[in-house]
Motif scaffolding. Structure first.
Motif: not given
Length: 209
Positions: A157-159, A168-169, A173-179, A185-187
């Motif tokens: 469900d993209l959570t 938080e980590l 990590l996702l943010r660092i990768e551009g996500v 908390g949804r992608v």
DNA sequence: TCGACTATTTGTT
DNA sequence: AACAAATAGTCGA
């Protein structure tokens, strides 16, 4: 029966955090911890992630080669956290992993930077759509967090789902990768890799171990 | 559309 | 036998 493996413990520091790396006599990385607040916690975590039984050598016996591998691993993580894309300069010891876990980790390592997929998608690619929960189980014990990017797997469900090092980590990590991850908390769907594409990528990518 | 809840499911310890 | 970093379904705001 688990094999008994002689192992060295390397502890490095990243900022104010400690990271523990377990290295065998063939200079392969058995497991590592995420960056942790104390040396003890980091070492315990690395030990708990190793899928084989370990016996430890004293630090003073650690030869320069082992130390070099330890430094390489810590540098890899450090570089990664800075947003760079370091290459693997060391080997992984995957002894003791079940064939299921092996397949799961292999598929996950083929998820490109900047994308995520879901537990169920990974399950489908490894052959059993209904095994999504077992996939989560396997990823929760990933012996090489960050190096094998289990943080790129989220819920259908993209959570975010879970993360050993805390959500938080995982976010970071996702943010660092551009996500992009929303405050709740949804992608974003734009970053989501569907099963067919994941399957294609995992076939094309070289086996991680 | 969203949250809360349930039944179902799988590999590992 | 119990657990876990899941999922698809229902139901009531």
């Amino acid at each position: 029966m688990k094999a008994l493996v002689q192992c060295f413990v390397y502890v490095g520091k990243i900022g104010d955090k400690y990271i523990a790396v377990l290295i065998d006599e063939k200079e392969r990385v058995v497991s590592l911890s995420l960056p942790r607040g104390s040396e003890g916690v980091a070492v315990d975590e690395a030990k708990s992630l190793a899928p084989i039984e370990l016996s430890f050598k004293f630090r003073s016996e650690m030869d320069p080669f082992i130390r070099r591998v330890g430094r390489e691993v810590v540098e890899f993580i450090m570089s990664y956290l800075k947003g760079e894309e370091p290459k693997l300069t060391f080997k992984l010891n995957s002894d003791g992993l079940s064939s299921f876990t092996r397949k799961v980790l292999s598929v996950v390592s083929s998820i490109p930077r900047g994308f995520v997929t879901c537990y169920g998608c990974v399950a489908k690619v490894v052959g059993n759509q209904k095994a999504s929960r077992a996939v989560g189980n396997a990823l929760a014990r990933n012996p090489w967090p960050i190096i094998i990017p289990c943080h790129r797997v989220v819920r259908g469900d993209l959570t975010l789902g879970g993360y050993r090092g805390g959500l938080e980590l995982k976010r970071k990590l996702l943010r660092i990768e551009g996500v992009a991850v929303t405050p709740t908390g949804r992608v974003l769907p734009a970053h989501f890799l569907r099963t067919e594409l994941l399957s294609e990528l995992s076939q094309g990518s070289r086996k991680a171990f």
